[in-house]
Design a protein around this motif. Structure first.
Motif, short mmCIF file in Angstrom:
data_model
loop_
_atom_site.label_atom_id
_atom_site.label_comp_id
_atom_site.label_asym_id
_atom_site.label_seq_id
_atom_site.Cartn_x
_atom_site.Cartn_y
_atom_site.Cartn_z
N ARG A 170 0.59 -1.31 0.03
CA ARG A 170 0.31 0.48 -0.44
C ARG A 170 0.82 1.19 -0.23
O ARG A 170 0.25 2.09 -0.32
CB ARG A 170 -1.01 -0.04 1.32
CG ARG A 170 -2.16 1.27 1.67
CD ARG A 170 -2.96 1.36 2.43
NE ARG A 170 -3.67 2.26 1.82
CZ ARG A 170 -4.75 2.09 1.80
NH1 ARG A 170 -4.87 1.00 1.18
NH2 ARG A 170 -5.62 3.29 1.99
N TYR A 171 1.97 1.71 0.73
CA TYR A 171 2.48 2.07 0.65
C TYR A 171 3.62 2.45 -0.54
O TYR A 171 3.37 3.61 -1.06
CB TYR A 171 3.86 1.81 2.17
CG TYR A 171 5.20 3.01 1.70
CD1 TYR A 171 4.80 4.08 2.47
CD2 TYR A 171 6.42 3.10 1.29
CE1 TYR A 171 5.30 5.06 2.22
CE2 TYR A 171 7.02 3.93 1.18
CZ TYR A 171 6.72 5.14 1.93
OH TYR A 171 8.00 6.04 1.60
N ARG A 172 3.85 1.42 -1.22
CA ARG A 172 4.64 1.57 -2.77
C ARG A 172 3.46 2.29 -3.64
O ARG A 172 3.93 3.18 -4.48
CB ARG A 172 5.37 0.28 -3.00
CG ARG A 172 5.84 0.15 -4.39
CD ARG A 172 6.63 -0.97 -4.76
NE ARG A 172 7.33 -1.75 -4.06
CZ ARG A 172 9.22 -1.37 -4.19
NH1 ARG A 172 9.16 -0.79 -4.70
NH2 ARG A 172 9.59 -1.63 -3.44
N LEU A 173 2.62 2.09 -3.56
CA LEU A 173 1.52 2.47 -4.37
C LEU A 173 0.78 3.55 -4.31
O LEU A 173 0.56 4.60 -5.36
CB LEU A 173 0.01 0.99 -4.54
CG LEU A 173 -0.99 1.98 -5.12
CD1 LEU A 173 -0.86 2.28 -6.46
CD2 LEU A 173 -2.23 0.66 -4.83
N GLU A 174 0.90 3.88 -2.71
CA GLU A 174 0.63 5.59 -2.28
C GLU A 174 1.52 6.55 -3.17
O GLU A 174 1.61 7.42 -3.62
CB GLU A 174 0.27 5.67 -1.62
CG GLU A 174 -0.66 5.06 0.06
CD GLU A 174 -0.63 5.44 0.82
OE1 GLU A 174 -0.35 5.39 1.56
OE2 GLU A 174 -1.72 4.35 1.69
N GLU A 175 3.07 6.03 -3.44
CA GLU A 175 4.02 7.01 -3.48
C GLU A 175 3.96 6.88 -4.30
O GLU A 175 4.13 8.11 -5.36
CB GLU A 175 5.57 5.98 -3.36
CG GLU A 175 5.63 6.40 -1.46
CD GLU A 175 5.53 7.55 -1.02
OE1 GLU A 175 6.70 8.72 -1.32
OE2 GLU A 175 5.15 8.15 -0.18
N THR A 176 3.64 5.67 -5.71
CA THR A 176 3.47 5.72 -6.97
C THR A 176 2.14 6.89 -7.06
O THR A 176 2.28 7.57 -8.18
CB THR A 176 2.89 4.16 -7.44
OG1 THR A 176 4.03 4.02 -7.22
CG2 THR A 176 2.86 4.57 -9.06
N LEU A 177 1.37 6.91 -6.68
CA LEU A 177 -0.36 7.81 -7.22
C LEU A 177 0.14 9.31 -6.50
O LEU A 177 0.86 10.16 -7.39
CB LEU A 177 -1.05 7.47 -6.57
CG LEU A 177 -1.52 5.80 -6.27
CD1 LEU A 177 -2.53 5.63 -5.53
CD2 LEU A 177 -2.34 6.44 -8.09
N ARG A 178 1.47 9.65 -5.75
CA ARG A 178 1.74 11.03 -5.36
C ARG A 178 2.78 11.05 -6.44
O ARG A 178 2.50 12.38 -7.24
CB ARG A 178 2.75 10.78 -3.55
CG ARG A 178 1.57 11.04 -2.77
CD ARG A 178 2.25 10.78 -1.73
NE ARG A 178 1.65 10.61 -0.11
CZ ARG A 178 1.78 9.33 0.23
NH1 ARG A 178 2.66 8.99 -0.01
NH2 ARG A 178 0.95 9.14 1.43
N ARG A 179 3.41 10.50 -6.92
CA ARG A 179 4.54 11.06 -8.58
C ARG A 179 3.20 11.44 -9.24
O ARG A 179 4.07 12.43 -9.81
CB ARG A 179 5.47 9.53 -8.72
CG ARG A 179 6.47 9.82 -7.32
CD ARG A 179 7.46 8.60 -7.82
NE ARG A 179 7.29 7.29 -7.88
CZ ARG A 179 7.51 6.15 -7.03
NH1 ARG A 179 8.06 6.81 -5.48
NH2 ARG A 179 7.13 5.10 -8.06
N GLN A 180 2.38 10.25 -9.47
CA GLN A 180 1.19 10.84 -10.69
C GLN A 180 1.10 11.41 -10.65
O GLN A 180 0.89 12.75 -11.46
CB GLN A 180 0.77 9.77 -10.93
CG GLN A 180 1.42 7.81 -11.07
CD GLN A 180 0.43 7.23 -11.46
OE1 GLN A 180 -0.81 7.63 -10.75
NE2 GLN A 180 0.31 5.28 -11.91
N ARG A 181 0.29 12.37 -9.67
CA ARG A 181 -0.29 13.39 -9.13
C ARG A 181 0.70 14.60 -9.15
O ARG A 181 0.09 15.43 -10.38
CB ARG A 181 -0.82 13.65 -7.76
CG ARG A 181 -1.27 15.32 -7.57
CD ARG A 181 -2.01 15.16 -5.89
NE ARG A 181 -2.98 15.43 -5.92
CZ ARG A 181 -2.08 16.97 -4.46
NH1 ARG A 181 -0.47 17.48 -4.82
NH2 ARG A 181 -2.98 18.03 -4.89
N ALA A 182 1.74 14.53 -9.17
CA ALA A 182 2.99 15.94 -9.61
C ALA A 182 2.90 15.28 -10.85
O ALA A 182 3.45 16.67 -11.40
CB ALA A 182 4.61 15.54 -8.89
#
Length: 215
Positions: A170-182
Motif C-alpha cells: 500500500r505504501y509503494r502504491l501510495e508513493e506511485t500515486l503521489r508521483r503521478q499526481r505531481a
C-alpha cells in the motif's frame, strides 16, 4: 532484555548451536558473528539515548531522517519481514511465496532477501551468515547482524506476514500515486491537461477506490 553478560553469552551460544545445523566446526564463526551483532545493537541503543546522535549506519534509521521519509510503521513492517526471512527457513519460504525480494523498500533488504532465497534453493539456509561475511560488504553484514537479534515472534500470529506485506504494497502504491499526481499537476500548470481530461478523472477515481485523499 538480558543485562547480565554471562546470560547474554549463554544465549548467544545456544543461538549459535541452533544455527550451526549440528556442525561443530561452524560454532566459533557463528558465535563471533552474534557477539558482533549484539555489540552493534547495544551501540545503536546508546545512540538513541544520546541527545545529539551521529548519523547512523543503519539504513533503516537513515531512512527515518532522509528527505523522503518512510513512515515508521512501514519500516517496522519491513524490518519484521526481512528479519523473519533471514532467521527462520519456514518463515522465509512463507514470505517468499507471497512477495518477491524486489518488493522490499530498502536496497540492503532486497539484497539480503535475494541471498536468503538463493540459500533456500540450494538447501543451505544455515550458511547465510557465513555467506554474507564472505562477501565482505560491511553494510550487508551489519544489517544482517541486527536482524538476527530481531524478535520475530509477532510474525507467527495469524495473518501477521500477510498484513505486513500489504502495508508495504500500500505504501509503494501510495508513493506511485503521489508521483503521478505531481506529474499530472505539472501538465495542468503547463496547459497540457485539464480537470475534465479522462486521465485526471481516472486518477481521481483510483484515489477514491483506495480511500486516499483526492486533493
Amino acid at each position: 532484555a538480558l543485562i547480565d553478560p554471562i546470560e547474554q553469552k549463554e544465549c548467544l551460544k545456544l543461538l549459535a548451536e541452533t544455527w550451526s545445523g549440528g556442525q561443530p566446526e561452524r560454532l566459533h564463526a557463528l558465535e563471533q558473528a552474534l557477539v558482533r551483532a549484539l555489540a552493534e545493537q547495544q551501540r545503536r541503543q546508546t545512540w538513541h539515548r544520546s541527545p545529539t546522535p551521529p548519523l547512523p549506519n543503519d539504513p533503516i534509521a537513515a531512512a527515518l531522517i532522509a528527505p523522503q521519509q518512510i513512515p515508521p510503521g512501514v519500516l517496522r513492517a519491513e524490518r519484521d519481514l526481512i528479519a523473519g526471512l533471514v532467521q527462520d527457513p519456514a518463515l522465509a519460504r512463507h514470505i517468499l511465496t507471497q512477495m518477491s525480494p524486489d518488493e522490499f523498500l530498502l536496497p540492503v533488504h532486497r539484497d539480503l532477501a535475494r541471498l536468503a532465497q538463493g540459500c533456500l534453493e540450494e538447501q543451505s539456509f544455515a550458511e547465510l551468515p557465513v555467506l554474507v561475511g564472505d562477501l565482505g560488504d560491511e553494510l550487508l553484514r551489519q544489517t544482517l547482524s541486527g536482524l538476527l537479534l530481531h524478535d520475530i515472534t509477532p510474525l507467527h500470529a495469524r495473518n501477521a506476514v500477510e498484513d505486513r506485506i500489504q502495508r508495504l504494497r500500500r505504501y509503494r502504491l501510495e508513493e506511485t500515486l503521489r508521483r503521478q499526481r505531481a506529474e499530472l499537476l505539472q501538465k495542468m500548470m503547463a496547459g497540457q491537461l485539464s480537470r475534465d481530461d479522462p486521465t485526471w478523472q481516472v486518477w481521481q477515481e483510483t484515489l477514491r477506490t483506495l480511500k486516499l485523499p483526492t486533493r
